[in-house]
Scaffold this motif. Structure first.
Motif, PDB file in Angstrom:
ATOM      1  N   GLN A 167       0.835  -1.193   0.000  1.00 27.02           N
ATOM      2  CA  GLN A 167       0.000   0.000   0.000  1.00 27.02           C
ATOM      3  C   GLN A 167       0.875   1.250   0.000  1.00 27.02           C
ATOM      4  OE1 GLN A 167      -3.338  -0.239  -0.197  1.00 27.02           O
ATOM      5  NE2 GLN A 167      -3.216  -2.480  -0.113  1.00 27.02           N
ATOM      6  N   VAL A 168       0.326   2.331  -0.518  1.00 28.41           N
ATOM      7  CA  VAL A 168       1.037   3.608  -0.463  1.00 28.41           C
ATOM      8  C   VAL A 168       1.128   4.045   0.999  1.00 28.41           C
ATOM      9  CG1 VAL A 168       0.978   6.033  -1.135  1.00 28.41           C
ATOM     10  CG2 VAL A 168       0.237   4.276  -2.752  1.00 28.41           C
ATOM     11  N   GLN A 169       2.318   4.383   1.446  1.00 30.33           N
ATOM     12  CA  GLN A 169       2.509   4.776   2.837  1.00 30.33           C
ATOM     13  C   GLN A 169       2.034   6.208   3.058  1.00 30.33           C
ATOM     14  OE1 GLN A 169       6.758   3.820   3.365  1.00 30.33           O
ATOM     15  NE2 GLN A 169       6.108   2.199   4.743  1.00 30.33           N
ATOM     16  N   THR A 170       1.292   6.386   4.141  1.00 31.75           N
ATOM     17  CA  THR A 170       0.758   7.697   4.500  1.00 31.75           C
ATOM     18  C   THR A 170       1.548   8.261   5.670  1.00 31.75           C
ATOM     19  OG1 THR A 170      -1.468   7.021   3.819  1.00 31.75           O
ATOM     20  CG2 THR A 170      -1.287   8.956   5.237  1.00 31.75           C
ATOM     21  N   ASP A 214       1.304   2.001   6.568  1.00 36.51           N
ATOM     22  CA  ASP A 214       1.086   1.294   5.298  1.00 36.51           C
ATOM     23  C   ASP A 214      -0.176   0.447   5.294  1.00 36.51           C
ATOM     24  OD1 ASP A 214       1.749  -0.735   6.998  1.00 36.51           O
ATOM     25  OD2 ASP A 214       3.465  -1.469   5.833  1.00 36.51           O
TER      26      ASP A 214
END
Length: 232
Positions: A167-170, A214
């Protein structure tokens, strides 16, 4: 002092116009540029410099800026709709190598010699040309490579694996500050973030330089103190 004030005002005006024109023309102007983008970019920059120092007739360079910007937008719209216009403005990709053959004519069209081509290959991580199926010179000046099947990196599909989708990490914490909007948008609460910090040995967000989420139950944490990371 009046002249200095006028220069300051015209400089600020040129910055504002440049920003608005760049927003209007899109992100291509700040990424890999085509030849047309390059010409438009340097011309607009020159006109903006004239505007910043033109005190008697600032309307002339301002008009030039606007005309160049509008022309760039119109040509972009035209190339989006017409394949012929796109080929004329941006050019076509050129095959430089395929099936063990280097195309000398296409190298000349791309304005590349063999040394430059080999440099592109090495930059792309290809030191053995026998591993390459195809090399293509793109219209933005980069070279794309297609390796032979036997020499390409193995994928999980090749190994019959089913890994979890990344997943795109925030970012939840940056520079020791909790990013409340990011936390809420991810469906979490501030209390959840602080519990995650405690589980990993951090008292609060002030000890964290960067924390990324993530989608799991923990955070990827980069401490404020570099010594803490090396000790951990």
């Amino acid at each position: 002092m009046e002249t200095i004030g006028s220069v300051v005002l015209t400089t600020l005006l040129s910055l504002i116009v440049l920003f608005l024109l760049t927003k209007m023309m899109g992100a291509k102007q700040v990424s890999q540029m085509t030849m047309f983008d390059y010409v438009v970019g340097i011309t607009i920059g020159s006109a903006a410099a004239d505007l910043a120092t033109e005190l008697e007739r600032p309307a002339a360079p301002l008009t030039a800026l606007i005309v160049y910007g509008l022309a760039a937008v119109c040509i972009t719209l035209l190339t989006n709709k017409s394949l012929k216009a796109r080929a004329a403005v941006t050019g076509k990709p050129l095959i430089l190598l395929e099936n063990g053959v280097i195309y000398r004519d296409n190298l000349r069209k791309a304005k590349l010699d063999l040394s430059e081509f080999l440099t592109y290959c090495r930059i792309g991580g290809w030191f053995d040309l026998n591993q390459l199926q195809t090399a293509v010179f793109e219209h933005n000046g980069t070279v794309s490579f297609l390796p032979k099947e036997a020499d390409r990196p193995a994928t999980p599909t090749d190994l019959n694996l089913n890994p979890k989708q990344s997943q795109v990490q925030t970012p939840f914490i940056m520079d020791g500050k909790l990013l409340d909007s990011n936390v809420r948008q991810a469906g979490k609460e501030d209390a959840w973030v602080r519990r995650a910090l405690l589980r990993q040995g951090y008292r609060d967000e002030t000890e964290v330089f960067l924390a990324l989420w993530d989608g799991g139950e923990s955070l990827s944490i980069f401490p404020m103190d570099p010594k803490r990371a090396s000790n951990g």
